[in-house]
Design an enzyme around this catalytic site. Sequence first.
Site, PDB file in Angstrom:
ATOM      1  N   GLU A 266       0.932  -1.364  -0.050  1.00 47.38           N
ATOM      2  CA  GLU A 266      -0.005  -0.079  -0.044  1.00 47.38           C
ATOM      3  C   GLU A 266       0.825   1.208  -0.176  1.00 47.38           C
ATOM      4  O   GLU A 266       0.315   2.361   0.125  1.00 47.38           O
ATOM      5  CB  GLU A 266      -0.877   0.051   1.310  1.00 47.38           C
ATOM      6  CG  GLU A 266      -2.029  -0.916   1.039  1.00 47.38           C
ATOM      7  CD  GLU A 266      -2.646  -0.750  -0.225  1.00 47.38           C
ATOM      8  OE1 GLU A 266      -3.568   0.531  -0.293  1.00 47.38           O
ATOM      9  OE2 GLU A 266      -2.919  -1.420  -1.180  1.00 47.38           O
TER      10      GLU A 266
ATOM     11  N   GLU B 280       0.298   8.280  15.625  1.00 47.39           N
ATOM     12  CA  GLU B 280       1.441   8.507  16.819  1.00 47.39           C
ATOM     13  C   GLU B 280       2.546   7.429  16.326  1.00 47.39           C
ATOM     14  O   GLU B 280       3.810   7.787  16.462  1.00 47.39           O
ATOM     15  CB  GLU B 280       0.679   8.201  17.926  1.00 47.39           C
ATOM     16  CG  GLU B 280       0.010   9.267  18.560  1.00 47.39           C
ATOM     17  CD  GLU B 280      -1.416   9.559  17.734  1.00 47.39           C
ATOM     18  OE1 GLU B 280      -1.870   8.619  17.066  1.00 47.39           O
ATOM     19  OE2 GLU B 280      -1.921  10.704  17.906  1.00 47.39           O
TER      20      GLU B 280
END
Lengths: 387, 363
Positions: free
Chosen positions: A243, A372
Amino acid sequence: MNYQWAAEHLAFRDEVETFIHEWRTPALLREYRAREGAGGGPLLTEYYAALQQKGWMRMCWPREHGGEGQNPIYRFILVETMEYWGMPYGNLTYTSIAPTLATHGSEEQKQRYLPGIWSGEYTFAIGYSEPNAGTDLASLRTRAEKVSGGWRVQGQKIWTSLAAQSTHIWLAVRTDPDRPKHAGISLMVIETGSEGVTIRPLPTLSGLTTYETFYDNVFVPDENLIGPLHGGWEIIMHALNHERVGLSPTGNLARNYDLLVEHLMKHAAQKLQDPVLRIRLAEMKMEVQRHRALAVCNAVSIARDEMSPGLASMAKVSGSELRYRMTNLAMDLLGRAGALTEAAGELAPGGGRQESTWRASPILRFGGGTNEVQRSIIAARHLGMAR
Amino acid sequence: MELELGETRQLLRAAVRKFLEAECSFERVRECEREGRADLKLWRALCAQGYLATPFPSELGGGDGGIKDAGLLVEEVARRAALLPIVEVLASALTLHHHGAGDDATTLLQQTLSGEALPVPALLEAQDDFDRIELRAPAADGLRGEKFFVDYATAASHHLVTARDSDGELALYVVATDDAALKCEALPNLGRTPQSRVRYDGARARRISGPDGVAFLVQVARALTCAQLLACMDASLSRTVAYTNVRKQFGRPLSTFQAVQHHAADMAMHIESSRFLTYETLDALDRGVASEEQVALTKASLSRALPDVVMTGHQLHGGQGYIEENDLYFFTIRGKDRCLAWGSAEECLGIVARGVEQKARWL
């Protein structure tokens, strides 16, 4: 050093755009939306067949896996162009499962699954996350126990998107609880209709539905194990890598900008002359270019066959956060009408696009590896900060 | 699309970096700052190495490079925080090369590349707006009026001054600074670079270019300033990473704290997008296809990014980065000053705002 797209790359973009204009009908887009991104509707099936005929879906695959071995930059251009026009170009079944099967599947498995994926007959839902294994995926607990001729699977998955529309589930299971957590996971394919599989819909803020799936003593035959036993973690990582090139495209952000301005030009020509509003739009345009910079850097680096996880993470963070900021500002600029949904009809600017994109934007930030985690990857892999 | 520097440019960059690291200590920079002067000795040494001519054709004694090479030189000088008029002279010389007319322009260009002349632009007036120029073209009694915010005005041998012709068109005039009718008044500033308000009381001036040259000068200087901003951000980040990797608190390096990592990641994202936009713009200028909007958008983007980046650098350095013994401050103050030079973020966004109806670029 050359920041120009090569003539053949621009020619490819033009070719893709010509194809898009040929196929892009309101009926097709309606069907695409109604199917929530799964294949299988009559128009979509016909469209995917045409897309297959073009050879674009697999053009960047290695030749030994049935591709043309083209440079991945073509994939990037395809994704960006499709994203600009909001056209389907294959869900994760096409873009992630299929290349992973081609690499890790046996010959028999490739024969069994790939043709059905190409024709759009098969859709795979991905069963990785569990209620207690999200960002820390390797702690997953769904068990597969060896029985004669196969496995018995017991457990629960969550965020199994497309489960209700799928024919198969691509399932990560624990096959050895005594090994270290990354080393005891295997990958299996389950037919969605198998006895013992229960699917519970979870409607989301975006309007799309995701699913919780339960596996109660589900039998999975031996031939459905993908890759080596306990070798699932590498396969999961491989599937995610596919991806990377079209990750966080600029196309849909630019389209969002263009549609907003088009709307203002048509319905609020006077407002569009307001210098304050024009500065806001200029900032938005600037932010789209900042994101394009990171997306292209990432694509070019992949095209050079370099591993730059930091750049991929930058593109992911940048695109997902910009999607939120951009639609947020667009809604502000539109005023009350900015909150109208598609159902409000003509009064909803751009068919409620800003509102629906704003509503859908959280998943881009926490999904696909939270931002994060991505920032920590940038710090460690791009900057070499001590961990 | 090829974003790598390539071998020749890598060698150039490495050579300039090595030269500057050897010749220009940060102590030397501090001394120039204290004395409020450019480092002319270093400038002459840089010219003697032939680096300044790199972006120009070999007929002019150059290296057949382009504006991208000028960007690389600017970046290296800015990484050292050296007080050198690199943007000012390169932008002037590139303007003379591409838009200079007449023997005066040719001679000045040759002298500049050999290091004999040091021309700097003197464009802005009290309004701080490149379009609002009131200075009139010199009459028989010479050029009369004032220019503001002239960087390295006192180090320069020549000023390239904008003034309006009798028909109101902007043109570029060259004034030699040894002319007695020219007076500089120092303008102390955040960046601690030599800057002046200049008064011309009948200075002798020769026309060297028309409005195209003026526009080109602004575009090139604006884009090269982006290379300065990029280097300041990069220098701030690399110091921050190095510091947080060794500085320990609670028994572990600061860099192991996620809060610290995430700040640094945000700095890095600003820098990578800035690098791409800067060199993409310099490349477009090289090919003569850069629009005013593209240059302005890039400058706006970097001018917005820099304060966030350098202030985060300070945050992660704590007190260590706040004392001037530490080199971090160079990039903070020079960087912010450069945010305002050649068009602030606001001014540049104003230019982008003129074309908001045009579609956004996505490839």
